[in-house]
Design a protein around this motif. Structure first.
Motif, short mmCIF file in Angstrom:
data_model
loop_
_atom_site.label_atom_id
_atom_site.label_comp_id
_atom_site.label_asym_id
_atom_site.label_seq_id
_atom_site.Cartn_x
_atom_site.Cartn_y
_atom_site.Cartn_z
N ASP A 39 0.88 -1.18 0.00
CA ASP A 39 0.00 0.00 0.00
C ASP A 39 0.90 1.21 0.00
O ASP A 39 2.06 1.13 0.42
N ARG A 113 -14.69 5.76 2.51
CA ARG A 113 -13.36 5.83 1.91
C ARG A 113 -13.25 6.98 0.91
O ARG A 113 -12.32 7.00 0.10
N HIS A 147 -10.80 0.54 -6.69
CA HIS A 147 -11.20 -0.86 -6.49
C HIS A 147 -12.22 -1.12 -7.57
O HIS A 147 -13.31 -0.53 -7.53
N TYR A 193 -14.21 -5.61 -3.33
CA TYR A 193 -14.86 -6.53 -2.40
C TYR A 193 -16.33 -6.80 -2.73
O TYR A 193 -16.85 -7.87 -2.49
N ASP A 225 -8.77 -7.65 -4.29
CA ASP A 225 -8.55 -6.90 -3.05
C ASP A 225 -8.29 -7.94 -1.96
O ASP A 225 -8.62 -9.13 -2.10
C1 BGC Z 1 -8.00 -2.42 0.87
C2 BGC Z 1 -7.07 -2.15 -0.29
C3 BGC Z 1 -5.64 -2.38 0.15
C4 BGC Z 1 -5.51 -3.80 0.65
C5 BGC Z 1 -4.11 -4.16 1.12
C6 BGC Z 1 -7.73 -3.78 1.52
O1 BGC Z 1 -8.45 -3.92 2.70
O2 BGC Z 1 -9.34 -2.37 0.44
O3 BGC Z 1 -7.26 -0.83 -0.73
O4 BGC Z 1 -4.77 -2.12 -0.92
O5 BGC Z 1 -6.38 -3.98 1.75
O6 BGC Z 1 -3.85 -3.55 2.34
#
Ligand code: BGC
Length: 755
Positions: A39, A113, A147, A193, A225
């Protein structure tokens, strides 16, 4: 570079490759090397993979403004430079893919978000994200466009289905994804998701294969994801190449068994493996491009902080700047006046959101320290707490005392990290009541009061705007928050940020109000294409601050609009003049609409924009090209985007509600013709140049649509009565004297004539 062909691997090896080794690593096999991801997106959240990764504190990296802030710059080239800097930081830590940008549309201001996303508008979103991806990938580091798709709420986020009609899906929710893929070719796309129209996205063949691969030609990798895959076999079959983080060997074995059982075609698995091999190859090239540099990749943390400052200054939007007393607009403040700095966010700034994107900054500029360093006399009072305990009379009294003794007051207000984050939606867009009360009390003793806002999601600002003469919106500004705000407050930087999201008068006025966050794991996108300003404008609703709004310490005039329509778009030229006394930057916005469109459309949609920097008195002609594709609507009858021919209204101005000049440009249409069938209506058949006259001749006596006697007999003209009936139903209405063959002949002649 040679990479292992899928055919050289066993089925079990191939199945294993399509899931992660752990939180941040893919697996390797043969000469397909493992790839490191991280991330993301506004900084590098690099954690040691040996640590329990989901909660591990990350190593320091530059915290640039999160998307909600950066979007307010309306500056794709700045996003590109931020992307370059992030790429360098990734290379420095051997990260091959940075998990961003997040480009979902902000459907409701309550979306938890929203701070990670750019805008309510797909064009602005796409332009910013394209810059960011290009910058990042120029450093040999891949992006992960996320996403994908229609992930616009946090509530029930791993189960809820976004139920969206085809036009809204294509015109609003997929448009930016398509544009970034076309223009910047991100190495990976992250599937979301949620579900889409009843099917979990991670196993949604329509989205991941039909749209993404077959229609758009995307040849990069689809990564899930984290934890989005519920069924490995269904996911791979749908086009999800890599399940992250690490479902384990049992899950790999299940996938291999599904392939053996013929439930997943082996060539589909092979394609997933080929894409992993391709990602691995890109990563190797990226690493190689840095190898041999004398001091290793490295990066200059101070230079990156300076870039974070520049990005932050560009992202600050001046929403209101009224006069207080006879001294003219409150801002900019003067360094020689005494300042009361009030609000705990001045000392403990809020500059990024919570959750997976949260990074550990290399340093943080506090607004209080920056103002103290730059201005003469500064006194501070915290004014309120964010622990939810409500108003604190002693804190308010202390704040009022310092405000009353100062020449001007700067109030740092906003939302705390606990009030908005990944994982949950907000329940309200209100600024905490104790902060509004504090603002009123402070402004009552010091009319020269400026409110500075830090927040990831939109706030209702009417109560605040009623008591303070000036509002500076910092959204979330990253680690240089303090110095950037101080420089704008004191006039060292002239603000040029523009809202990337409408500030509504009331949450009840917003498009998704009745359908957010949904129920029983379904979210009905009942507002269709009318998201954000499209909704407010179509409903002619008042807004507190319009999409695209932002003031400057100078003023700009617009003149000489000229429009040239061409086959591939409209060239817009306009002259902008700095009519004030300071150098400044104007964001010139172009909106297009089509009155009399055959489909329901908002009055105007953002179709282009550009920034221009002007010295006092200086003029410059700005050219903005509106792409033809951005004028198109999605036609569900033919399942494609269609540009209607006609005279488009093109308005140019400083916001969606501050349109200074308007003109018209004629565009040739795509020449869409829907073939006539038995299901075409009588009106449609009569309107056809070939079928119409033929039908008149053949059935005129049975369907005397022009006959006044028929109208008299029915009390209504016949066409109004039967015009919407499919022509095929005339067989029955005519008692059989109009036959199916007669109609089919006529339709065939019309379809043949149309080619
Ligand atoms: C998030 C993503 C993130 C991934 C890895 C997920 O819960 O939705 O945006 O890149 O986790 O941490």
């Amino acid at each position: 570079m040679r990479v292992t062909e899928p055919t050289a691997l066993t089925l079990d090896e191939k199945a294993a490759l399509t899931s992660g080794a752990n939180f941040w690593w893919t697996k390797g096999a043969g000469d397909i090397a493992a790839v490191r991801v991280s991330d993301g997106p506004h900084g590098l959240r690099w954690t040691d993979t040996d640590a329990p990764s989901v909660v591990a504190v990350s190593k320091p990296s530059t915290c640039f403004p999160p998307a909600a802030g950066l979007a307010q710059s309306w500056d794709p080239s700045l996003a590109e430079r931020v992307g370059v800097a992030l790429g360098r930081e990734c290379r420095d830590r051997n990260v091959d893919v940075l998990l961003g940008p997040g480009i979902n549309i902000k459907r409701s201001p309550l979306g938890g978000r929203n701070f990670e996303y750019y805008s309510e508008d797909p064009l602005l979103t796409a332009a910013m994200a394209t810059g960011w991806v290009r910058g990042l990938q120029s450093q040999g580091v891949g992006a992960s466009l996320k996403h994908f798709a229609a992930n616009n709420a946090e509530h029930d986020r791993m189960r809820a289905s976004s139920d969206i009609d085809p036009r809204a899906l294509r015109e609003i929710y997929l448009r930016a994804f398509h544009r970034v893929i076309q223009d910047a070719a991100p190495w990976t796309v992250m599937c979301s998701y949620n579900g889409l129209n009843g099917v979990l996205v991670s196993q949604n063949h329509f989205l991941l294969t039909q749209v993404l691969r077959e229609e758009w030609g995307y040849d990069g990798l689809v990564v899930s994801d984290w934890g989005a895959v519920a069924d490995r076999a269904a996911a791979v079959a749908a086009g999800c190449d890599l399940a992250m983080p690490s479902p384990g060997p049992g899950s790999d074995a299940e996938l291999a068994a599904a392939v053996r059982a013929g439930l997943v075609p082996e060539d589909v698995l092979d394609r997933a493996v080929a894409r992993l091999a391709d990602l691995s190859r890109k990563a190797a090239l990226g690493r190689a491009s840095w190898a041999g540099r004398e001091a290793g990749p490295g990066y200059d943390a101070n230079a990156h902080h300076a870039l974070a400052w520049e990005a932050a200054t560009r992202s600050i939007a001046l929403l209101k700047n009224d006069a207080a007393g006879d001294r003219g607009p409150v801002l900019p403040l003067s360094a020689s006046e005494s300042l009361a700095v009030i609000g705990m966010f001045a000392a403990s700034p809020r500059y990024q959101g919570g959750g997976s994107s949260h990074v550990t900054p290399t340093k943080v500029d506090s607004p209080l320290e920056a103002l103290t360093a730059a201005a003469g006399a500064v006194t501070y009072a915290p004014g309120f707490t964010v622990d939810g305990s409500g108003p604190d009379e002693a804190l308010v009294a202390a704040a009022v005392a310092v405000a009353g003794a100062a020449d001007a007051t700067v109030l740092f207000l906003g939302l705390s990290a606990a009030q908005e984050s990944e994982g949950f939606d907000r329940a309200t867009i209100e600024l905490p009541a104790e902060q509004v009360q504090l603002a009123a009390a402070v402004a009552a003793v010091n009319p020269r009061t400026v409110a500075v806002l830090s927040h990831g999601g939109v706030l209702r600002l009417a109560p605040l705007a009623a008591v303070v003469p000036a509002i500076l919106d910092g959204a979330l500004l990253g680690q240089a928050v303090g110095s950037a705000l101080a420089d704008v407050l004191l006039g060292a930087v002239n603000p040029s940020g523009r809202l990337a999201e409408t500030v509504p008068v009331r949450i009840e006025d917003t498009a998704a109000f009745l359908n957010f966050p949904g129920e029983h794991s379904h979210v009905r996108y009942g507002e269709g294409i009318y998201v954000g300003y499209r909704w407010h404008d179509a409903r002619d609703l008042p807004v507190e601050y319009a999409f695209g709004h932002g003031l400057s310490y100078t003023s700009f005039g617009y003149s000489g609009l000229s429009l040239a329509g061409a086959r591939d778009g409209i060239e817009v030229r306009v002259t902008v003049t700095n009519t004030g006394e300071r150098a400044g930057r104007e964001i010139v916005q172009v909106y297009a609409g089509l009155t009399g469109s055959s489909v329901s459309r908002p009055p105007r949609e953002l179709a282009g924009f550009a920034a221009v920097d002007l010295l006092p008195g200086e003029s410059q002609e700005v050219t903005i090209t509106v792409r033809r594709a951005d004028l198109a609507y999605w036609d569900r009858r033919v399942n494609r985007f269609v540009v209607e021919g006609g005279s488009y209204t093109v308005a140019v101005g400083a916001s969606s509600r501050d349109l200074r000049l308007t003109g018209h440009a004629t565009m040739a249409g795509d020449g869409l013709r829907i073939p006539l069938t038995l299901n075409s209506t009588i009106t449609e058949v009569l309107a056809d140049p070939v079928a119409g006259p033929l039908a008149g001749e053949a059935f005129g006596t049975l369907m005397p649509v022009d006959d006044p006697a028929a109208a008299d007999a029915l009390g209504v003209d016949l066409l109004s009565l039967i015009g919407s009936s499919p022509i095929g139903r005339m067989i029955s209405f005519s008692g059989g004297s109009i036959t199916r063959e007669m109609i089919e002949q006529l339709l065939a002649a019309a379809n043949a004539a149309a080619g």
